[in-house]
Scaffold this active site. Structure first.
Site, PDB file in Angstrom:
ATOM      1  N   VAL A 135       1.047   1.194   0.941  1.00 29.15           N
ATOM      2  CA  VAL A 135       1.291   0.473   2.187  1.00 29.15           C
ATOM      3  C   VAL A 135       0.409   1.081   3.277  1.00 29.15           C
ATOM      4  O   VAL A 135       0.416   2.292   3.484  1.00 29.15           O
ATOM      5  CB  VAL A 135       2.779   0.538   2.583  1.00 29.15           C
ATOM      6  CG1 VAL A 135       3.023  -0.229   3.867  1.00 29.15           C
ATOM      7  CG2 VAL A 135       3.655  -0.014   1.467  1.00 29.15           C
ATOM      8  N   LEU A 154       0.478   4.396   5.027  1.00 30.86           N
ATOM      9  CA  LEU A 154       1.841   4.693   5.485  1.00 30.86           C
ATOM     10  C   LEU A 154       2.699   5.262   4.370  1.00 30.86           C
ATOM     11  O   LEU A 154       3.573   6.088   4.588  1.00 30.86           O
ATOM     12  CB  LEU A 154       2.510   3.423   6.018  1.00 30.86           C
ATOM     13  CG  LEU A 154       1.952   2.847   7.314  1.00 30.86           C
ATOM     14  CD1 LEU A 154       2.578   1.498   7.605  1.00 30.86           C
ATOM     15  CD2 LEU A 154       2.222   3.801   8.467  1.00 30.86           C
ATOM     16  N   GLY A 155       2.484   4.795   3.184  1.00 27.61           N
ATOM     17  CA  GLY A 155       3.312   5.286   2.077  1.00 27.61           C
ATOM     18  C   GLY A 155       2.869   4.673   0.766  1.00 27.61           C
ATOM     19  O   GLY A 155       2.037   3.770   0.733  1.00 27.61           O
ATOM     20  N   ARG A 156       3.443   5.199  -0.282  1.00 31.90           N
ATOM     21  CA  ARG A 156       3.138   4.702  -1.623  1.00 31.90           C
ATOM     22  C   ARG A 156       4.416   4.391  -2.348  1.00 31.90           C
ATOM     23  O   ARG A 156       5.394   5.119  -2.211  1.00 31.90           O
ATOM     24  CB  ARG A 156       2.428   5.775  -2.448  1.00 31.90           C
ATOM     25  CG  ARG A 156       1.023   6.032  -2.097  1.00 31.90           C
ATOM     26  CD  ARG A 156       0.605   7.336  -2.750  1.00 31.90           C
ATOM     27  NE  ARG A 156      -0.622   7.842  -2.184  1.00 31.90           N
ATOM     28  CZ  ARG A 156      -1.810   7.667  -2.725  1.00 31.90           C
ATOM     29  NH1 ARG A 156      -1.928   7.023  -3.846  1.00 31.90           N
ATOM     30  NH2 ARG A 156      -2.884   8.146  -2.146  1.00 31.90           N
ATOM     31  N   GLY A 157       4.407   3.333  -3.115  1.00 31.28           N
ATOM     32  CA  GLY A 157       5.538   3.037  -3.990  1.00 31.28           C
ATOM     33  C   GLY A 157       5.101   3.221  -5.423  1.00 31.28           C
ATOM     34  O   GLY A 157       4.008   3.749  -5.677  1.00 31.28           O
ATOM     35  N   SER A 210       4.099   1.077  -7.617  1.00 32.25           N
ATOM     36  CA  SER A 210       2.863   0.388  -7.969  1.00 32.25           C
ATOM     37  C   SER A 210       2.176  -0.140  -6.712  1.00 32.25           C
ATOM     38  O   SER A 210       1.404  -1.073  -6.774  1.00 32.25           O
ATOM     39  CB  SER A 210       3.190  -0.776  -8.912  1.00 32.25           C
ATOM     40  OG  SER A 210       4.235  -1.538  -8.355  1.00 32.25           O
ATOM     41  N   SER A 211       2.519   0.450  -5.597  1.00 33.76           N
ATOM     42  CA  SER A 211       1.987  -0.108  -4.355  1.00 33.76           C
ATOM     43  C   SER A 211       1.508   0.967  -3.396  1.00 33.76           C
ATOM     44  O   SER A 211       1.863   2.136  -3.513  1.00 33.76           O
ATOM     45  CB  SER A 211       3.089  -0.916  -3.674  1.00 33.76           C
ATOM     46  OG  SER A 211       4.178  -0.059  -3.377  1.00 33.76           O
ATOM     47  N   LYS A 250       1.028  -4.281   2.462  1.00 33.85           N
ATOM     48  CA  LYS A 250       1.491  -3.718   1.185  1.00 33.85           C
ATOM     49  C   LYS A 250       0.604  -4.305   0.091  1.00 33.85           C
ATOM     50  O   LYS A 250       0.496  -5.517  -0.050  1.00 33.85           O
ATOM     51  CB  LYS A 250       2.961  -4.066   0.960  1.00 33.85           C
ATOM     52  CG  LYS A 250       3.519  -3.533  -0.344  1.00 33.85           C
ATOM     53  CD  LYS A 250       5.031  -3.630  -0.371  1.00 33.85           C
ATOM     54  CE  LYS A 250       5.598  -3.328  -1.733  1.00 33.85           C
ATOM     55  NZ  LYS A 250       7.057  -3.284  -1.752  1.00 33.85           N
ATOM     56  N   ASP A 307      18.110  -1.408  -4.713  1.00 35.59           N
ATOM     57  CA  ASP A 307      17.291  -0.185  -4.670  1.00 35.59           C
ATOM     58  C   ASP A 307      17.353   0.430  -3.272  1.00 35.59           C
ATOM     59  O   ASP A 307      16.323   0.762  -2.685  1.00 35.59           O
ATOM     60  CB  ASP A 307      15.849  -0.520  -5.059  1.00 35.59           C
ATOM     61  CG  ASP A 307      15.023   0.741  -5.317  1.00 35.59           C
ATOM     62  OD1 ASP A 307      15.629   1.808  -5.574  1.00 35.59           O
ATOM     63  OD2 ASP A 307      13.785   0.656  -5.260  1.00 35.59           O
TER      64      ASP A 307
HETATM   65  N1  LIG Z   1       6.614  -2.661   6.681  1.00 36.78           N
HETATM   66  C1  LIG Z   1       6.444  -1.341   6.605  1.00 36.78           C
HETATM   67  N2  LIG Z   1       6.194  -0.630   7.708  1.00 36.78           N
HETATM   68  C2  LIG Z   1       6.020   0.700   7.656  1.00 36.78           C
HETATM   69  N3  LIG Z   1       6.064   1.415   6.544  1.00 36.78           N
HETATM   70  C3  LIG Z   1       6.299   0.766   5.405  1.00 36.78           C
HETATM   71  C4  LIG Z   1       6.516  -0.634   5.366  1.00 36.78           C
HETATM   72  N4  LIG Z   1       6.734  -0.996   4.095  1.00 36.78           N
HETATM   73  C5  LIG Z   1       6.675   0.125   3.391  1.00 36.78           C
HETATM   74  N5  LIG Z   1       6.410   1.185   4.151  1.00 36.78           N
HETATM   75  C6  LIG Z   1       6.245   2.583   3.740  1.00 36.78           C
HETATM   76  O1  LIG Z   1       5.616   2.609   2.499  1.00 36.78           O
HETATM   77  C7  LIG Z   1       6.429   3.252   1.530  1.00 36.78           C
HETATM   78  C8  LIG Z   1       6.293   2.555   0.203  1.00 36.78           C
HETATM   79  O2  LIG Z   1       6.888   1.314   0.308  1.00 36.78           O
HETATM   80  P1  LIG Z   1       7.062   0.343  -0.912  1.00 36.78           P
HETATM   81  O3  LIG Z   1       7.973  -0.726  -0.530  1.00 36.78           O
HETATM   82  O4  LIG Z   1       5.743  -0.059  -1.409  1.00 36.78           O
HETATM   83  O5  LIG Z   1       7.536   1.267  -2.078  1.00 36.78           O
HETATM   84  P2  LIG Z   1       8.882   1.878  -2.533  1.00 36.78           P
HETATM   85  O6  LIG Z   1      10.020   1.035  -2.201  1.00 36.78           O
HETATM   86  O7  LIG Z   1       8.987   3.288  -2.038  1.00 36.78           O
HETATM   87  O8  LIG Z   1       8.604   1.982  -4.060  1.00 36.78           O
HETATM   88  P3  LIG Z   1       8.813   0.927  -5.177  1.00 36.78           P
HETATM   89  O9  LIG Z   1       7.985  -0.270  -4.836  1.00 36.78           O
HETATM   90  O10 LIG Z   1       8.330   1.656  -6.357  1.00 36.78           O
HETATM   91  O11 LIG Z   1      10.279   0.668  -5.161  1.00 36.78           O
HETATM   92  C9  LIG Z   1       7.837   3.189   2.108  1.00 36.78           C
HETATM   93  O12 LIG Z   1       8.579   4.262   1.665  1.00 36.78           O
HETATM   94  C10 LIG Z   1       7.588   3.245   3.588  1.00 36.78           C
HETATM   95  O13 LIG Z   1       7.466   4.584   4.012  1.00 36.78           O
END
Ligand SMILES: Nc1ncnc2c1ncn2[C@@H]1O[C@H](COP(=O)(O)OP(=O)(O)OP(=O)(O)O)[C@@H](O)[C@H]1O
Length: 791
Positions: free
Chosen positions: A483, A475-478, A480-481, A498, A593
């Protein structure tokens, strides 16, 4: 103003320079890389000539001039050091050359050389040897000698290069190929068995070195070659006997009076030993099984290893067949396992530990799994619900000995493969029992459990606290993560997984994840916060199972990027966003954030995610003070970027003040982006953006129209301005924003307007002059009456 003028050009200059610098740096880097390669090639070529390549012209020519009776040997060739002057008309090319040697003997030869094949071809037809057949024979003999010499030297050179090229190889080096070369070179080429390798591991260092391990041969061969290349180095060093003690390589060289040319080799050895040592300690630390048995015969051991390898290979095939997409794919098991089996990764230490573990499993599968459980327990003693405990302290002290998460992954894969083997064994036992009991042939057993083990082995299934989830998509990347959208394999429900990789020995990152989990738990009953279903935190990996969102706000905004302005769309989404923030603020939490990607729609309701750097604000406190500056620059409030540097209070020096108003600033930025297509300082690039946000003289422009000339409602302008006031104390709170006119529009019909005009005219006829107060009073009255028409 002056300041403003001063600032802008400077920043632009900086930017330009930076860009230029960056560009030039990149191009230089590329150039450098290329250059390096080129240099390397050039170096290689020159090495070739000097060391092993085609003979120097001087050798070639002078050899031709030796007497007919002279026996041209390899050594003589190498040592020949006569030179021909340029005027002797000698031409030579690496690939295809025409030799034209005009000396007293008038030898003109056209010779074509193929470097790639390491051989020369004579072009007889074009030979014109005026000195007769004997010279031709000499020439031919010379050719054969050179060919021999080249082959020998090329072999040595390849060996040397391979030594240099080793990066992640352990001290063992490339065992198989070295043996092959040893064979060619007539050296001891005995192929070591697994037991021999293990036994050797148990031997003291000096024995290992005397029994010509691949490691020592590789160091020695390097040394030999090195010596033959560089005749100045006369020192003979047995690298295996080196004991660094407390010394680093430089100190060691100094202390033992060794030539500095040995530094690269000794450093390499030093770091390889350090790595092996660290790895050993880390493995020990994570292993709670002190009662490991290692008394089985070596053949049983070998057997067990082979069986496990087979099982791993099976699981590799399964894994490779699961259609892991690119997005989902991690390093392939097969790659990792291959590198494992090259004997080159972590030396004997791992090898031995692995065998012991494998053996333990085969001797006593249930015992093994209990030891594994113990190991797991030890790992899960990292209790996210408790404060720092002793183990954290210990972990912190042993930062250098960390197990990489890849190690953990491969351990999980091993366990899966072993489980699969166990299942297989059970099936076989059942089969044989059946045959014994009923005299029946093998029965086919449908293997739900075995299948589940295989699924775990394939990387598409993840187990969190024993519940299996199958990955569907990324779904996405953060930072260090990653999802993933996942499916609970038992009830087919969809969730978001996640997966965060963190430094398991970095207390602050552990703290932050503990904090995130705690906050999510605290808010678990809130509809506006994504629900945390369960989590598992161990050894550098945090797994969170959450409600799954359909889209995040950033995707939605991107999607509508080029569409006409739709005020209702903005109002709806901005209000949804603020409702999420209100829930968080009401719970006494600052998110810190906020950005579009941190809001996801779950079945039509916008929810807030990612409390990675969120903090609870202590009671009776407005702000919190951060030790570090974190967040997403585009949406960060000025106060979150400007470090406090109060002289009076040393405790607050270099801290960043963050409070609920910082979140409101972020919301203001998102609202601004909804109208104008980018956040307020979005036109600044890189660090200039940060400078602009921090600089009070860089004012945000609130244009009344979008770039497409669409009018922006005054209520919206007012709201944005109120959220983006620099002074956090003057910024609106979330309730004020939600109660503001932008979010509470009034529906006015044509009837209402008619009535209003009629009333106003009548009123004006009686009262020629109306005070401002009276107008306000009348307006409030009308608005109150219109309350019924509120949307
Ligand atoms: N519960 C969820 N359901 C659907 N998509 C999600 C969910 N959580 C995260 N995502 C998707 O994954 C992406 C990355 O989420 P994540 O919280 O890991 O990182 P981030 O907030 O973008 O980065 P960081 O952890 O560096 O602040 C999000 O931008 C979102 O698109």
């Amino acid at each position: 103003m002056g300041n403003n003028l001063m600032y802008k050009p400077t920043s632009i200059d900086i930017h330009k320079n930076q860009d230029l610098k960056l560009n030039s740096k990149y191009s230089r880097n590329e150039g450098m890389i290329e250059g390096n390669d080129n240099n390397k090639n050039i170096q290689d070529d020159s090495d070739d000539e000097q060391i092993t390549g085609f003979p120097k012209l001087s050798n070639f020519g002078s050899a031709l001039l030796t007497s007919e009776k002279e026996n041209i040997t390899k050594n003589k060739l190498t040592n020949t050091n006569l030179t021909l002057n340029d005027d002797k008309s000698l031409a030579y090319d690496n690939y295809s050359s025409t030799l034209s040697i005009n000396r007293a003997g008038n030898v003109n030869t056209t010779s074509s050389m193929s470097k790639a094949n390491n051989n020369y071809e004579y072009n007889n037809s074009s030979e014109n040897i005026s000195t007769g057949n004997s010279t031709f024979q000499r020439f031919k003999g010379l050719h054969e000698s050179i060919k021999d010499e080249l082959n020998t030297k090329n072999l040595e050179r390849r060996k040397t290069r391979r030594f240099f090229n080793r990066t992640k190889m352990g001290v063992l080096g490339p065992a198989m190929r070295t043996n092959l070369e040893n064979e060619k070179l007539g050296k001891n080429s005995k192929h070591e068995t697994i037991e021999e390798k293990i036994n050797k591991y148990d031997q003291p260092a000096h024995l290992i070195s005397s029994s010509s391990t691949v490691a020592s041969s590789s160091y020695t061969s390097y040394h030999d070659t090195h010596q033959s290349i560089n005749q100045t180095s006369q020192t003979t060093i047995n690298y295996d006997l080196i004991d660094f003690g407390e010394l680093n390589p430089v100190q060691y060289i100094k202390k033992n009076n060794l030539p500095t040319t040995e530094l690269p080799t000794i450093s390499k050895l030093y770091f390889e030993r350090q790595r092996a040592e660290s790895r050993k300690i880390a493995l020990k630390k994570h292993s709670s099984s002190k009662e490991l048995l290692f008394s089985s015969s070596s053949s049983a051991l070998k057997n067990s290893f082979n069986q496990i390898s087979d099982a791993q290979n099976e699981s590799k095939c399964i894994s490779n067949n699961t259609g892991d997409t690119d997005a989902l794919s991690e390093p392939k098991i097969s790659d990792k396992e291959n590198s494992r089996s090259t004997w080159s990764r972590n030396g004997y230490a791992i090898l031995k530990d692995d065998y012991i573990n494998n053996l333990e499993y085969y001797k006593n599968p249930s015992g093994y799994s209990s030891s594994l459980n113990k190991k797991r327990e030890a790992l899960s003693s990292i209790n996210v619900n408790t404060n720092h405990n002793h183990s954290y302290q210990e972990l912190g002290d042993n930062k250098r000995n960390k197990i990489s998460t890849k190690g953990i992954e491969s351990e999980i894969e091993h366990v899966a493969a072993r489980n699969s083997m166990l299942e297989q064994q059970k099936v076989e036992q059942l089969n044989s029992a059946n045959i014994h009991k009923h005299g029946k042939k093998k029965v086919e057993i449908i293997e739900p459990k075995s299948a589940s083990a295989n699924r775990i082995a394939s990387k598409s299934v993840v187990s969190v606290n024993g519940v299996e989830y199958e990955k569907i998509e990324l779904l996405g990347r953060g930072g260090s993560s990653k999802v993933y959208k996942v499916k609970n394999v038992h009830n087919n429900k969809i969730f978001a997984l996640k997966r965060v990789m963190f430094d398991e020995f970095d207390e602050s990152s552990i703290d932050s994840f503990k904090g995130e989990i705690e906050l999510l738990k605290k808010l678990e009953n809130e509809k506006r916060v994504v629900t945390l279903i369960q989590h598992q935190m161990e050894s550098g990996v945090l797994l969170l199972i959450m409600e799954c969102g359909d889209h995040d706000l950033s995707q939605i905004l991107n999607q509508r990027m080029n569409m006409p302005l739709d005020i209702e769309f903005i109002r709806f989404h901005a209000r949804e966003m603020l409702k999420c923030v209100k829930v968080v603020h009401d719970a006494g939490i600052v998110h810190s954030d906020l950005k579009p990607a941190n809001f996801v729609f779950v079945k039509g309701i916008l929810k807030i995610i990612d409390f990675g750097i969120a903090n609870a604000v202590p009671d009776h406190t407005v702000n919190i003070y951060r030790e570090t500056q974190i967040g997403t620059p585009n949406y960060m409030a000025p106060e979150a970027l400007v470090a406090m540097n109060s002289q009076q209070d040393s405790d607050q020096q270099n801290k960043w003040k963050v409070g609920k108003p910082s979140d409101i600033w972020s919301c203001g930025c998102i609202l601004y982006q909804m109208f104008y297509g980018r956040p307020p300082y979005g036109s600044f690039q890189g660090q200039n953006r940060l400078l602009a946000i921090m600089n009070p003289n860089v004012k945000i422009v609130f244009s009344e129209k979008t770039s497409n000339n669409e009018r922006i409602p005054r209520s919206a302008l007012e709201t944005m301005k109120a959220c983006l006031i620099r002074n956090p104390d003057k910024r609106w709170a979330v309730d004020q924003v939600l109660e503001g006119s932008f979010f509470n529009p009034v529906m006015v019909t044509s009837f209402i307007i008619r009535d209003l005009i009629k009333n106003a005219v009548n009123y004006g006829a009686d009262q020629r002059y109306v005070t401002d107060e009276k107008i306000t009073e009348l307006a409030d009255d009308v608005l109150n009456r219109l309350a019924d028409f509120r949307l």
